[in-house]
Structures are given as C-alpha cells and as structure tokens.
Design a protein around this motif. Structure first.
Motif, PDB file in Angstrom:
ATOM      1  N   GLN A 185       0.839  -1.204   0.000  1.00 22.27           N
ATOM      2  CA  GLN A 185       0.000   0.000   0.000  1.00 22.27           C
ATOM      3  C   GLN A 185       0.869   1.247   0.000  1.00 22.27           C
ATOM      4  O   GLN A 185       1.856   1.345   0.727  1.00 22.27           O
TER       5      GLN A 185
ATOM      6  N   GLN B 176      -3.283   5.878  -1.954  1.00 18.90           N
ATOM      7  CA  GLN B 176      -4.539   5.247  -2.358  1.00 18.90           C
ATOM      8  C   GLN B 176      -4.324   3.949  -3.134  1.00 18.90           C
ATOM      9  O   GLN B 176      -5.282   3.261  -3.473  1.00 18.90           O
TER      10      GLN B 176
ATOM     11  N   TRP C  51      -3.388   0.179  -3.591  1.00 23.09           N
ATOM     12  CA  TRP C  51      -3.298  -1.111  -2.910  1.00 23.09           C
ATOM     13  C   TRP C  51      -3.002  -2.175  -3.950  1.00 23.09           C
ATOM     14  O   TRP C  51      -3.572  -2.179  -5.035  1.00 23.09           O
TER      15      TRP C  51
ATOM     16  N   ARG D  24      -6.726  -8.330   6.128  1.00 25.29           N
ATOM     17  CA  ARG D  24      -8.110  -8.805   6.157  1.00 25.29           C
ATOM     18  C   ARG D  24      -8.717  -8.630   7.542  1.00 25.29           C
ATOM     19  O   ARG D  24      -9.885  -8.245   7.687  1.00 25.29           O
TER      20      ARG D  24
ATOM     21  N   ASP E  32      -9.759  -5.239   8.029  1.00 24.52           N
ATOM     22  CA  ASP E  32     -10.648  -4.777   6.958  1.00 24.52           C
ATOM     23  C   ASP E  32      -9.981  -3.724   6.067  1.00 24.52           C
ATOM     24  O   ASP E  32     -10.596  -2.740   5.658  1.00 24.52           O
ATOM     25  N   LEU E  33      -8.677  -3.957   5.794  1.00 26.04           N
ATOM     26  CA  LEU E  33      -7.940  -3.033   4.934  1.00 26.04           C
ATOM     27  C   LEU E  33      -7.913  -3.508   3.488  1.00 26.04           C
ATOM     28  O   LEU E  33      -7.867  -2.693   2.556  1.00 26.04           O
ATOM     29  N   TYR E  34      -7.943  -4.829   3.318  1.00 22.33           N
ATOM     30  CA  TYR E  34      -7.843  -5.402   1.980  1.00 22.33           C
ATOM     31  C   TYR E  34      -8.493  -6.784   2.017  1.00 22.33           C
ATOM     32  O   TYR E  34      -8.356  -7.505   3.021  1.00 22.33           O
ATOM     33  N   PRO E  35      -9.220  -7.163   0.976  1.00 12.09           N
ATOM     34  CA  PRO E  35      -9.461  -6.367  -0.242  1.00 12.09           C
ATOM     35  C   PRO E  35     -10.394  -5.186   0.013  1.00 12.09           C
ATOM     36  O   PRO E  35     -11.225  -5.232   0.919  1.00 12.09           O
ATOM     37  N   ARG E  36     -10.238  -4.157  -0.774  1.00 13.27           N
ATOM     38  CA  ARG E  36     -11.029  -2.943  -0.614  1.00 13.27           C
ATOM     39  C   ARG E  36     -12.454  -3.188  -1.086  1.00 13.27           C
ATOM     40  O   ARG E  36     -12.687  -3.755  -2.154  1.00 13.27           O
ATOM     41  N   SER E  37     -13.424  -2.751  -0.283  1.00 12.48           N
ATOM     42  CA  SER E  37     -14.833  -2.902  -0.678  1.00 12.48           C
ATOM     43  C   SER E  37     -15.161  -1.865  -1.742  1.00 12.48           C
ATOM     44  O   SER E  37     -14.826  -0.683  -1.602  1.00 12.48           O
TER      45      SER E  37
ATOM     46  N   LYS F 251     -16.979   1.019  -0.265  1.00 11.16           N
ATOM     47  CA  LYS F 251     -16.385   1.762   0.834  1.00 11.16           C
ATOM     48  C   LYS F 251     -15.851   3.088   0.330  1.00 11.16           C
ATOM     49  O   LYS F 251     -15.161   3.152  -0.678  1.00 11.16           O
TER      50      LYS F 251
END
Length: 480
Positions: free
Chosen positions: A438, A441, A443, A468, A471-476, A479
């Motif tokens: 990262q 912005q 990833w 995970r 809740d950083l990746y994978p990006r929703s 979001k």
C-alpha cells in the motif's frame, strides 16, 4: 709468479716479462702506500683493484674491461662499497680483510685464455691466501660467505671457483632482495591489496583500525568489505578465532563506544597466518627484480630473462595475496565457537582463490554466496514466509524502508547488495498472496495489476492476514 706464468701469460694482451714487472711494480707501490698489517711478502691477494694504476693495468691494458662490473660489484669499489668490503666491515672489523683477500685471489686466477685454466679449487685458494698471522678458519669462513653472496662467481657445477663476465642471476637476485626497504615492501603490498579487493559489489575498507573507519550507513546499497591489514590481525586455519580488532570493529562504530547498528552490512577479510610470510617474500622478490632490470652488468639474454621474471613476479605477487587473504568472517546468528560475537567463519579454498587473478572481490562474493549469506542482483530471494516470520513484519505491517533496513541489522537475514532482490522478494510475496502493498490510495494484492514498489516511509507492506483482519484489503467497492 706461477699464476702469472701459467695463467695470466696465456692472455694475448699480457706482455709476459714486461707485463709481470709492470704489474709487480704497481702492486709494490700500492702495498707501500697502504702498509697493510701482517704483510711480509707480496701475495696475489695484494692485487688492489681499488688502486687506480692497478685497475688500469689489469682491466685497460690487458683489455679485460668486460670484468669491470664484476670488479665494481664484488671486489673493489671506488665510489661505493663492493661486496667483499661490505662483508669485511660486517664480520672482520679490526682484522685483516679476509673477504677482500679471497676476492682478489679469485679474480687474478680467473684471468686466463683457456677455460680450463680459469679459477682454482678451494684448497688452492686457501694455500694462495695463507700468510703469517692470517687464520685458516677465518679464510674459510670468508670464502664461504663470499661464495654465497657473490653476484659474479660461476655457479655451474664444478671443482673450480672463478669469476665470470656475466653476473650470476640467482645470487644477484638474492643480494638485491636483502637490500629491499621493508617500508617499500609494506607500501607496495598495501597498494596491491587495495587494488585487488576493490570492486563493484562491496564498499572496500582497507586496513581499518577503529570503528570510525567503517561507516554504519547503507553504503548506497553496497555492504562494507573490511580488509584487515596483514600485520594487524590474522586467522590460523587450525584454530579459528575472531581477533580482538575484528570484534571491536564489528561491535562498535566509534572509538567512544557507540554501538554498531547495521551489523549485517559488514564483512571482514583476513590473511591466513601460514601464508603471511609468503606474500612478504613474493613482494620482496618483485621489488628486487624491478631493481635488477637496471643492473649495468647484465648480458642481453640475461636482461631478457630478468624482464620475463619481473613480469611474471607481478602476477605471482597478486596470486599470493589472493591465496593468503582467504578467511572471511561474516554476520551470522551462530558465530565462531568460543566467541561472543555474531560472526561466522568461512575459508576460501586455494583453487578458488587462484581462479581469477586480479579480482579478489569476486572470490569473496562467491564464498558468501556458497554459504547462502550474500544476495546480488539475479539471485533468488528468501521465501516470503521466512521473511515474514523473521522480521517485524510478523506483527502485521511495516514500511518498506524499515523492512529494508532490517536486512542491514539482523545477522540472521541474508546480506543484500542493492534493492533488486529485496523488491523481487516483496513482489513474490504479493503474487503468492502472503503480502499486500500500500502506498497512498494504491493497494496491490494477489491478482491485482502489478505496481511499482517504492522503498520509503510512505510505502507499507502488510501481511494478508493482518489486512483482512483489519478490513484493509481487499477494498470494498462500496467503501468510501
């Protein structure tokens, strides 16, 4: 008189009776002027070629000028000290000049037309030199010393001792070697060592003596290769230890006691104790041959021989240094047995040390690669899971700059040259699903389009599990 009638008289340029009378008159004049002690009769050893009239009579009138270099070097010097005079000053000060008597007698007996008449046996030499108050044991000692050191005596096997016009290269080389300045030997060796281990893989630090000499920085991506002076420390193959100097340089980065942080960024190269004298002698020989090139008495074929030996001595000196500097001390979790510092030992085998003369750094690189310590461009990186579990990345995240720095600090990690292997290792970890990259912005995880990896404090590596979990990746996609 027998010498003059049976040997000297065979020379076409010697005028027999007239020549004998002229020679004897000048010898008497020389003896009368010098009044040497213990002289009761005229002997062949009273032929003082340092006396101008005698020198001119023998070498000029008799046309024996080819022997001039031999006379100047071994028998009698006018503007310098000849070998016989040097030996007399060293061993027979305050006594009759035994070595000079031996040299003069040998020279006179070497002047003949036929080869089988030139020279005399050891017994005949003793008989020719004997006189009241001269001791036989001193004459024999002087003879042996002169035979060993002379640059112009015939060294071919045979019973007769005699001078030759062309110098004896073996003895000349030995004499020149004895004159070589130890300071020059040290300076030349140091220059060769500097040049030999200078390369593109390491930052070479020759002859470090204090922590200040070895920087504790990133070295522009290159580790530091510290070459310890051959007279400062050594390693004996039969009982390997870490010398105190190396321990100090590895532990401290300054004389004030500040600890070295980047211990995994420095390697030490040391001389083999059994081969230290060899490099010293090889350099002495090289410098002696360099001087011998300018010896005025050498025949043409001897000049060619000396030149060939001199050129060969260059590579022989380099090869000797490479084979001597074969002990590598490198950072490792488990160090040399019996020491407290984290330095392991590896010895370069002699065939490998001589494989590429002139490229000493290459043999160090090969050895460190063989023990799986060094990684250079093109080498395989360690597995992503090993790097994760061995570094602070196991906590879940770390900047790329901090992770790269860890490779310079942790002695259990491989030593990296440049960043290519490091970046490739991160890329492999991402592609295998172990890491997530990262930056701002951006990833990048498994199955994402490749991105450029930068090494700085704004770029992060996460373990996939950590990303995970938080809740950083994978990006929703929903979001914001």
């Amino acid at each position: 008189m027998a010498t003059l009638t049976e040997k000297t008289a065979t020379l076409p340029t010697f005028q027999r009776v007239r020549g004998m009378l002229r020679l004897l008159a000048k010898m008497i004049s020389s003896v009368w002027a010098q009044r040497p002690a213990a002289t009761y009769a005229l002997h062949s050893h009273h032929l003082d070629l340092g006396y101008g009239p005698l020198y001119n009579e023998v070498l000029t009138r008799w046309q024996q000028s080819d022997y001039a270099p031999a006379v100047k070097a071994d028998v009698a010097g006018t503007d310098h000290t000849a070998l016989a005079q040097e030996l007399d000053a060293q061993f027979y000060a305050g006594l009759p000049p035994y070595t000079t008597y031996v040299a003069r007698t040998l020279f006179l007996h070497s002047l003949a037309y036929n080869d089988d008449l030139k020279g005399l046996s050891r017994e005949h030499l003793r008989y020719a030199c004997l006189a009241p108050e001269l001791k036989i044991e001193f004459l024999d000692q002087a003879r042996d010393k002169f035979l060993t050191e002379s640059g112009y005596l015939d060294d071919r096997p045979g019973p007769l001792l005699r001078f030759q016009i062309a110098p004896n290269l073996t003895n000349l080389l030995r004499r020149e070697a004895q004159k070589v300045d130890p300071g020059e030997v040290r300076a030349q060796l140091n220059d060769r060592i500097r040049d030999l281990f200078k390369g593109k893989t390491f930052n070479a630090v020759p002859f470090a003596s204090d922590g200040y000499d070895v920087p504790d920085d990133d070295g522009n991506g290159k580790p530091y290769l510290v070459i310890i002076g051959y007279d400062a420390a050594e390693v004996a193959e039969v009982a390997v230890t870490v010398p105190p100097l190396v321990e100090k340089l590895f532990t401290l980065k300054s004389g004030g006691g500040e600890w070295r942080k980047k211990k995994n960024h420095v390697v030490f190269l040391l001389v083999d104790a059994a081969r230290k004298e060899t490099i010293h002698q090889q350099m002495i020989r090289h410098l002696a041959l360099k001087t011998l090139q300018h010896h005025e008495g050498l025949a043409t074929h001897q000049q060619a021989t000396v030149q060939e030996l001199y050129e060969r001595s260059k590579s022989e000196a380099v090869s000797a240094i490479q084979q001597a500097y074969r002990h590598v001390l490198y950072p490792a979790k488990y160090g040399v047995e019996g020491t407290t510092v984290e330095l392991a030992h590896s010895a370069i085998d002699l065939p490998s040390a001589a494989a590429q003369p002139g490229d000493g750094e290459k043999q160090v690189v090969r050895q460190l690669q063989a023990v799986k310590k060094l990684r250079i461009a093109g080498d395989e990186p360690d597995s992503p899971t090993y790097i994760r579990d061995r570094t602070p990345l196991k906590k879940g995240k770390i900047t790329t700059a901090e992770l790269r720095e860890e490779f310079r600090r942790d002695v259990a990690l491989p030593m990296l040259v440049g960043d290519e292997v490091f970046v490739r290792g991160l890329r492999r970890g991402i592609e295998q699903g172990e890491y997530v990259y990262q930056r701002g912005q951006l990833w990048w995880g498994k199955d994402d389009p490749p991105a450029e990896i930068k090494i700085d404090e704004q770029s992060w590596i996460f373990t996939t599990a950590y990303a995970r979990e938080h809740d950083l990746y994978p990006r929703s996609p929903f979001k914001v």
